[in-house]
Design a protein around this motif. Structure first.
Motif, PDB file in Angstrom:
ATOM      1  N   GLN A 353       0.667  -1.107  -0.168  1.00  0.00           N
ATOM      2  CA  GLN A 353      -0.405   0.096  -0.188  1.00  0.00           C
ATOM      3  C   GLN A 353       1.057   1.045  -0.077  1.00  0.00           C
ATOM      4  O   GLN A 353       0.823   1.897  -0.857  1.00  0.00           O
ATOM      5  CB  GLN A 353      -1.397   0.168   1.590  1.00  0.00           C
ATOM      6  CG  GLN A 353      -1.894  -1.282   1.264  1.00  0.00           C
ATOM      7  CD  GLN A 353      -2.990  -1.407   0.450  1.00  0.00           C
ATOM      8  OE1 GLN A 353      -3.464  -0.200  -0.688  1.00  0.00           O
ATOM      9  NE2 GLN A 353      -3.669  -2.359  -0.906  1.00  0.00           N
ATOM     10  N   GLY A 354       2.052   0.847   0.480  1.00  0.00           N
ATOM     11  CA  GLY A 354       2.834   2.141   1.011  1.00  0.00           C
ATOM     12  C   GLY A 354       3.550   2.610  -0.256  1.00  0.00           C
ATOM     13  O   GLY A 354       3.770   3.841  -0.423  1.00  0.00           O
ATOM     14  N   SER A 355       4.441   1.469  -1.536  1.00  0.00           N
ATOM     15  CA  SER A 355       4.744   1.847  -2.774  1.00  0.00           C
ATOM     16  C   SER A 355       3.949   2.524  -3.712  1.00  0.00           C
ATOM     17  O   SER A 355       4.296   2.899  -4.609  1.00  0.00           O
ATOM     18  CB  SER A 355       4.650   0.077  -3.061  1.00  0.00           C
ATOM     19  OG  SER A 355       6.004  -0.055  -2.016  1.00  0.00           O
ATOM     20  N   ALA A 356       2.140   1.943  -3.792  1.00  0.00           N
ATOM     21  CA  ALA A 356       1.275   2.749  -4.334  1.00  0.00           C
ATOM     22  C   ALA A 356       1.326   3.356  -4.095  1.00  0.00           C
ATOM     23  O   ALA A 356       0.875   4.998  -5.152  1.00  0.00           O
ATOM     24  CB  ALA A 356      -0.269   1.386  -4.355  1.00  0.00           C
ATOM     25  N   ALA A 357       1.436   4.385  -2.794  1.00  0.00           N
ATOM     26  CA  ALA A 357       0.869   5.653  -2.427  1.00  0.00           C
ATOM     27  C   ALA A 357       2.272   6.404  -3.039  1.00  0.00           C
ATOM     28  O   ALA A 357       2.452   7.710  -3.664  1.00  0.00           O
ATOM     29  CB  ALA A 357       1.189   6.119  -1.469  1.00  0.00           C
ATOM     30  N   PHE A 358       3.412   5.852  -3.447  1.00  0.00           N
ATOM     31  CA  PHE A 358       4.144   6.336  -3.395  1.00  0.00           C
ATOM     32  C   PHE A 358       4.156   6.918  -5.280  1.00  0.00           C
ATOM     33  O   PHE A 358       5.796   7.405  -5.652  1.00  0.00           O
ATOM     34  CB  PHE A 358       6.031   5.451  -3.277  1.00  0.00           C
ATOM     35  CG  PHE A 358       6.076   6.176  -2.171  1.00  0.00           C
ATOM     36  CD1 PHE A 358       6.486   7.166  -1.219  1.00  0.00           C
ATOM     37  CD2 PHE A 358       6.361   4.934  -1.216  1.00  0.00           C
ATOM     38  CE1 PHE A 358       6.911   7.235   0.014  1.00  0.00           C
ATOM     39  CE2 PHE A 358       7.374   5.114   0.391  1.00  0.00           C
ATOM     40  CZ  PHE A 358       7.624   5.719   0.928  1.00  0.00           C
TER      41      PHE A 358
END
Length: 467
Positions: A353-358
């Motif tokens: 989820q963090g990678s998608a936000a990045f």
């Protein structure tokens, strides 16, 4: 921005002041209990300059504003006539709209979230101890403390501190559960500690004791009661805490104040203690072990499917709030088997989820969205996914789908590779310290999957959609 105007527009888009039953805020979000959520114009709400996203969960409608700004917007709303309320007021108002399943999930969340810092801290410290004490990390066939014995006592102290939260876990759960059920939390602590008293047979030795025929018992006027503890068990102390709280409340409402100290606590604790050792403990101990054995069997027999499904479902569980129930499952697995195969998937799901936000952060030209994406991405990589989920990924849908798919693929891979965690730690990048060292390489490969796939897919899609 004009905060007063933003507050007025937020009120209008959630259905007006008359639709707001109770309102409060946390660090980043307005938390509203609304009479009728169908009156919310979510599309127009999320166009407002102050609003970074919105979602409904557990009977609350939450509006993501951002740290530092949310309290100012909330003050403006209060000045505009919205009644000021506490978090408990909003929770109480929201709980009235929940169905029985939602209420059960919320109850588990309310019990386990307060003790989560102790469990996560213990997990991180156990990870540090494992690095020092496990073989084949720094030296082939030997541990660091075997080669450098001067580190052994330091590792021993770390292990003692780390193990305390798990060794006395029923005490922590008893405190939180009895408090939640309306009783005296101090009696809950005592009840939990009773279940792990040193005079009882340790639960981890119970299996061998049964085989050897040496299970100690009490003889209560002809009734044989096994004299065993409930170390690492969740269900016995949960049900016992409920019984204790209800007995205490019943007595407190009927015993005169002048003698309550002499009657309520002793009677409630004695009755609950006898019921626990005679019936509650054995029944819940058996049920807990059955659930654990069932999960282990499923993941042993159908590891690829189990990992794939849990990796895909976990983000959806977070959206609905049901993920809190699996904290109890992880704790039960660790208590019964010494490790958990579910928590590593959770850690990778959070990273995805963090990678998608990045990916959104790098692709977008919207400065507000950039700030929200990078801050929520960092938060997700450190184990807190709600800002990324609700503020960015669900808002545009394709980042959430990319993260979900990568989480499913990585979950399937690490489950096939039998990656396990010795404890519950930080559910993100730092979580690797809680992973058994035999699974580090596989877990790192899983991390690569959930970092690269959602980031690249989200970046490409965001560029195409020009968000």
């Amino acid at each position: 921005m004009n905060l007063k105007k933003q507050a007025q527009q937020i009120i209008e888009q959630v259905g007006g002041k008359e639709n707001i039953q109770a309102a409060t805020h946390c660090v980043t979000r307005l938390r509203l209990s609304l009479h009728d959520e169908s009156k919310v114009n979510q599309e127009e709400l999320e166009k407002l300059e102050a609003v970074k996203g919105s979602f409904s969960t557990n009977g609350q409608f939450q509006v993501v504003i951002g740290q530092g700004t949310v309290d100012k917007v909330y003050k403006e709303m209060v000045e505009l006539g919205v009644g000021e309320a506490s978090k408990d007021d909003v929770k109480q108002a929201s709980s009235e709209k929940m169905n029985p399943l939602q209420k059960a999930i919320k109850t588990l969340a309310d019990i386990f979230i307060p003790i989560l810092p102790a469990i996560v801290t213990a997990g991180l410290l156990m990870g540090i101890h494992n690095i020092l004490a496990q073989e084949d990390i720094f030296y082939d066939g030997q541990s660091l403390i075997a080669v450098h014995p001067q580190w052994a006592d330091l590792a021993g102290i770390i292990n003692l501190i780390a193990n305390t939260a798990f060794a006395f876990l029923p005490g922590l759960i008893g405190w939180s559960a009895v408090k939640k059920f309306g009783g005296n939390p101090l009696l809950g602590i005592v009840l939990g500690l009773i279940l792990v008293h040193p005079e009882l047979l340790n639960a981890w030795d119970y299996g061998n004791a049964v085989k050897e025929g040496r299970v100690p018992t009490w003889n209560l006027f002809g009734l044989e009661v096994e004299k065993i503890g409930y170390q690492g068990q969740v269900l016995p102390v949960l049900l016992a805490s409920y019984v204790l709280a209800k007995i205490e409340v019943f007595l407190r409402n009927r015993i005169p104040d002048s003698v309550q100290l002499l009657v309520v606590g002793p009677v409630a604790l004695l009755v609950t203690g006898f019921l626990t050792f005679i019936a509650i403990g054995p029944l819940m101990f058996g049920l807990g072990n059955t659930i654990t054995d069932g999960l282990v069997w499923v993941f042993d027999q159908f590891s690829a499917i189990g990992g794939l499904l849990y990796g895909a479902l976990y983000p959806l569980l977070v959206v609905t709030g049901m993920h809190h129930t699996f904290l109890a499952v992880d704790v039960q697995l660790i208590g019964s088997t010494g490790s958990t195969f579910l928590w590593p998937i959770l850690a990778l799901s959070n990273i995805s989820q963090g990678s998608a936000a990045f990916g959104v952060w790098l692709a977008t030209k919207n400065e507000n969205l950039k700030g929200l994406s990078v801050s929520s991405g960092v938060s997700a990589w450190l184990g807190i996914t709600e800002p990324a989920l609700f503020g960015v990924n669900l808002r545009y849908k394709f980042p959430f789908i990319a993260a979900l798919v990568s989480s499913a693929i990585a979950g399937m891979y690490i489950t096939i590779q039998s990656v396990r965690a010795n404890s519950i730690g930080v559910g993100g990048v730092p979580g690797i310290v809680s992973i058994q060292n035999s699974g580090w390489i596989s877990f790192i490969i899983g991390m690569v999957i959930v970092i690269v796939i959602p980031f690249v897919v989200t970046y490409v899609m965001a560029k195409r959609k020009k968000i």
